[in-house]
Design a protein around this motif. Structure first.
Motif, PDB file in Angstrom:
ATOM      1  N   SER A  83       0.908  -1.236   0.039  1.00  0.00           N
ATOM      2  CA  SER A  83       0.062  -0.050  -0.047  1.00  0.00           C
ATOM      3  C   SER A  83       0.930   1.388  -0.041  1.00  0.00           C
ATOM      4  CB  SER A  83      -0.858  -0.011   1.287  1.00  0.00           C
ATOM      5  OG  SER A  83      -1.612   1.065   1.248  1.00  0.00           O
ATOM      6  N   THR A  84       0.617   2.359  -0.848  1.00  0.00           N
ATOM      7  CA  THR A  84       1.254   3.514  -0.891  1.00  0.00           C
ATOM      8  C   THR A  84       0.698   4.504  -0.031  1.00  0.00           C
ATOM      9  OG1 THR A  84      -0.297   4.080  -2.432  1.00  0.00           O
ATOM     10  CG2 THR A  84       1.837   3.125  -3.440  1.00  0.00           C
ATOM     11  N   THR A  85      -0.655   4.254   0.640  1.00  0.00           N
ATOM     12  CA  THR A  85      -1.148   4.966   1.374  1.00  0.00           C
ATOM     13  C   THR A  85      -0.832   4.799   2.928  1.00  0.00           C
ATOM     14  OG1 THR A  85      -3.173   3.677   1.776  1.00  0.00           O
ATOM     15  CG2 THR A  85      -3.097   5.528  -0.101  1.00  0.00           C
ATOM     16  N   CYS A  86      -0.261   3.500   3.130  1.00  0.00           N
ATOM     17  CA  CYS A  86       0.085   3.196   4.416  1.00  0.00           C
ATOM     18  C   CYS A  86      -1.147   3.029   5.452  1.00  0.00           C
ATOM     19  CB  CYS A  86       1.070   4.100   5.475  1.00  0.00           C
ATOM     20  SG  CYS A  86       2.818   3.820   4.495  1.00  0.00           S
ATOM     21  N   GLU A  87      -2.327   2.991   4.811  1.00  0.00           N
ATOM     22  CA  GLU A  87      -3.522   2.844   5.277  1.00  0.00           C
ATOM     23  C   GLU A  87      -4.248   1.592   5.158  1.00  0.00           C
ATOM     24  OE1 GLU A  87      -6.621   2.959   7.372  1.00  0.00           O
ATOM     25  OE2 GLU A  87      -5.525   4.909   7.496  1.00  0.00           O
ATOM     26  N   ASN A  88      -4.469   0.840   6.118  1.00  0.00           N
ATOM     27  CA  ASN A  88      -4.819  -0.682   5.739  1.00  0.00           C
ATOM     28  C   ASN A  88      -6.186  -0.975   6.459  1.00  0.00           C
ATOM     29  OD1 ASN A  88      -4.523  -0.416   8.613  1.00  0.00           O
ATOM     30  ND2 ASN A  88      -2.813  -1.764   8.781  1.00  0.00           N
ATOM     31  N   THR A 115       2.573  13.109  -5.628  1.00  0.00           N
ATOM     32  CA  THR A 115       1.474  12.530  -5.002  1.00  0.00           C
ATOM     33  C   THR A 115       0.891  13.585  -3.913  1.00  0.00           C
ATOM     34  OG1 THR A 115       2.716  11.212  -3.569  1.00  0.00           O
ATOM     35  CG2 THR A 115       2.410  10.480  -5.413  1.00  0.00           C
ATOM     36  N   SER A 116      -0.156  13.110  -3.391  1.00  0.00           N
ATOM     37  CA  SER A 116      -0.871  13.930  -2.218  1.00  0.00           C
ATOM     38  C   SER A 116       0.237  13.765  -1.100  1.00  0.00           C
ATOM     39  CB  SER A 116      -2.268  13.673  -2.261  1.00  0.00           C
ATOM     40  OG  SER A 116      -2.322  12.293  -1.827  1.00  0.00           O
ATOM     41  N   VAL A 117       0.567  12.450  -0.736  1.00  0.00           N
ATOM     42  CA  VAL A 117       1.329  12.205   0.492  1.00  0.00           C
ATOM     43  C   VAL A 117       2.804  13.114   0.304  1.00  0.00           C
ATOM     44  CG1 VAL A 117       2.762  10.498   1.702  1.00  0.00           C
ATOM     45  CG2 VAL A 117       0.363  10.055   0.697  1.00  0.00           C
ATOM     46  N   GLN A 118       3.327  13.145  -0.827  1.00  0.00           N
ATOM     47  CA  GLN A 118       4.643  14.006  -0.925  1.00  0.00           C
ATOM     48  C   GLN A 118       4.167  15.327  -0.724  1.00  0.00           C
ATOM     49  OE1 GLN A 118       5.712  12.599  -5.058  1.00  0.00           O
ATOM     50  NE2 GLN A 118       7.147  10.993  -4.179  1.00  0.00           N
ATOM     51  N   SER A 119       3.319  15.793  -1.333  1.00  0.00           N
ATOM     52  CA  SER A 119       2.808  17.354  -1.392  1.00  0.00           C
ATOM     53  C   SER A 119       2.840  17.874   0.215  1.00  0.00           C
ATOM     54  CB  SER A 119       1.632  17.496  -2.162  1.00  0.00           C
ATOM     55  OG  SER A 119       1.479  19.005  -1.853  1.00  0.00           O
ATOM     56  N   GLY A 120       2.062  16.811   1.027  1.00  0.00           N
ATOM     57  CA  GLY A 120       1.721  17.271   2.521  1.00  0.00           C
ATOM     58  C   GLY A 120       2.806  16.921   3.287  1.00  0.00           C
ATOM     59  N   CYS A 121       3.553  15.674   3.026  1.00  0.00           N
ATOM     60  CA  CYS A 121       4.380  15.247   4.176  1.00  0.00           C
ATOM     61  C   CYS A 121       5.887  15.713   3.991  1.00  0.00           C
ATOM     62  CB  CYS A 121       4.343  13.693   4.234  1.00  0.00           C
ATOM     63  SG  CYS A 121       2.851  13.166   4.716  1.00  0.00           S
ATOM     64  N   CYS A 122       6.339  15.815   2.700  1.00  0.00           N
ATOM     65  CA  CYS A 122       7.896  15.834   2.353  1.00  0.00           C
ATOM     66  C   CYS A 122       8.286  17.310   1.993  1.00  0.00           C
ATOM     67  CB  CYS A 122       7.949  15.107   0.772  1.00  0.00           C
ATOM     68  SG  CYS A 122       7.504  13.276   1.139  1.00  0.00           S
ATOM     69  N   LYS A 123       7.567  18.319   2.461  1.00  0.00           N
ATOM     70  CA  LYS A 123       7.742  19.642   2.021  1.00  0.00           C
ATOM     71  C   LYS A 123       6.907  20.508   2.983  1.00  0.00           C
ATOM     72  CE  LYS A 123       4.596  20.987  -1.701  1.00  0.00           C
ATOM     73  NZ  LYS A 123       4.079  21.862  -0.539  1.00  0.00           N
ATOM     74  N   ALA A 139      -3.809  15.375   5.592  1.00  0.00           N
ATOM     75  CA  ALA A 139      -4.769  15.700   4.388  1.00  0.00           C
ATOM     76  C   ALA A 139      -4.303  14.731   3.349  1.00  0.00           C
ATOM     77  CB  ALA A 139      -4.757  17.162   4.288  1.00  0.00           C
ATOM     78  N   GLY A 140      -2.804  14.772   3.128  1.00  0.00           N
ATOM     79  CA  GLY A 140      -2.491  14.020   1.898  1.00  0.00           C
ATOM     80  C   GLY A 140      -2.715  12.674   1.955  1.00  0.00           C
ATOM     81  N   VAL A 141      -2.514  11.996   3.134  1.00  0.00           N
ATOM     82  CA  VAL A 141      -2.773  10.499   3.308  1.00  0.00           C
ATOM     83  C   VAL A 141      -4.277  10.455   3.070  1.00  0.00           C
ATOM     84  CG1 VAL A 141      -2.881   8.866   5.067  1.00  0.00           C
ATOM     85  CG2 VAL A 141      -1.028  10.371   4.784  1.00  0.00           C
ATOM     86  N   LEU A 142      -5.275  11.248   3.649  1.00  0.00           N
ATOM     87  CA  LEU A 142      -6.658  11.079   3.335  1.00  0.00           C
ATOM     88  C   LEU A 142      -7.057  11.231   2.176  1.00  0.00           C
ATOM     89  CD1 LEU A 142      -8.406  13.146   6.386  1.00  0.00           C
ATOM     90  CD2 LEU A 142      -7.920  10.733   5.895  1.00  0.00           C
ATOM     91  N   GLU A 143      -6.433  12.105   1.234  1.00  0.00           N
ATOM     92  CA  GLU A 143      -6.689  12.053  -0.217  1.00  0.00           C
ATOM     93  C   GLU A 143      -6.476  10.841  -0.915  1.00  0.00           C
ATOM     94  OE1 GLU A 143      -7.683  13.548  -4.036  1.00  0.00           O
ATOM     95  OE2 GLU A 143      -8.081  14.392  -2.012  1.00  0.00           O
TER      96      GLU A 143
END
Length: 282
Positions: free
Chosen positions: A34-39, A161-169, A206-210
């Motif tokens: 999983s790329t979202t780490c949400e199971n 990705t939404s995770v990169q946009s919210g978590c990596c910068k 929010a990126g994870v939720l997207e």
């Protein structure tokens, strides 16, 4: 009609039985990659897949071998499965109706705000213990390592990705004044440390939720298709159950009632007797 309906229910259940195998396989694969780490989406997939497998097997046996009790169990479980799947689908459509990214002027990627998502999803990622597991998963997936080598020009020309946009910068709205970053609360949560970055930011959640929202929308489409198939199989199963009971008990008490309708009534015999006596007199 008996052979036709039982053949139809047998074929439909065989197809649904075979269809449950990729559903279960997809859930297992998604749990490992999983790329979202949400199971939490994998559990419904596994449950639905195994229930469809068992129910389809019962329906297939009942229709092909005229096992009435197997068809009865099949129909009872099927109606609960249809109701559960319908409720899950409606819940998913409601929960994922909110959210989406915000365009960033001059950038290809979007940014995401936690307040734009459904309260049920927000409360889920705000749980500290729950978020720790997601944060650890994002760290181990090397999601942010993929953009470490980006240049300033890449941030203007390339998508994330939404995770990169919210978590990596840090958020684009953040600015530096005399060497100090200023802006919203997420700006103060940002840190250049590879183990920190913006993993505690609302934008990261929010990126994870997207990612969850997009996955759940796809799952809802699959649920609708499966729901249509199950309703068709259930309708055919009702016909097969009726035919199986009729085959097991060919002489139903109601048959006697239908046969009495073709017998002449008492008044017919009375009328015939009266006319015979009348002819004898004349």
């Amino acid at each position: 009609m008996y052979r036709f309906s039982n053949t139809v229910i047998g074929v439909l259940n065989l197809l649904s039985l075979l269809a449950s195998i990729p559903i279960i396989g997809a859930a297992l694969w998604k749990a490992r990659s999983s790329t979202t780490c949400e199971n939490f989406l994998q559990t419904p997939l596994l449950v639905i897949g195994f229930i469809i497998l068992l129910v389809s097997l019962a329906g297939f046996i009942g229709a092909c071998f005229n096992v009435a009790w197997a068809l009865w169990v099949y129909l009872v479980v099927m109606i609960f499965l249809i109701a559960t799947l319908m409720g899950l689908t409606l819940f998913g459509l409601v929960v994922t109706s909110q959210g989406g990214g915000v365009e960033v002027p001059g950038r290809v990627y979007k940014e995401y705000r936690l307040g734009d998502y459904h309260p049920w999803l927000r409360e889920r990622v705000r749980d500290p213990q729950y978020w720790i597991s997601i944060r650890s998963c994002i760290l181990s997936s090397k999601t942010c390592a993929k953009i470490e080598s980006w240049t300033t020009l890449d941030y203007f020309q390339r998508d994330m990705t939404s995770v990169q946009s919210g978590c990596c910068k840090p958020p684009t709205a953040c600015a530096y004044e005399t060497g100090v970053i200023v802006g919203g609360e997420d700006c103060y949560r940002w840190n250049n440390g590879i183990e920190t970055l913006c993993y505690e930011c609302d934008a990261c959640k929010a990126g994870v939720l997207e990612e969850i929202r997009l996955d759940w929308r796809k799952l809802s489409v699959v649920n609708i298709l499966v729901l249509v198939l199950l309703i068709a199989v259930y309708a055919a199963g009702c016909c097969a159950f009726h035919n199986t009971r009729h085959a097991a008990h060919p002489y139903h008490p109601s048959d006697d009632n239908r046969m009495t309708k073709v017998r002449p009534r008492w008044d017919y015999y009375w009328w015939r007797w009266w006319h015979e006596k009348k002819e004898q007199l004349y």
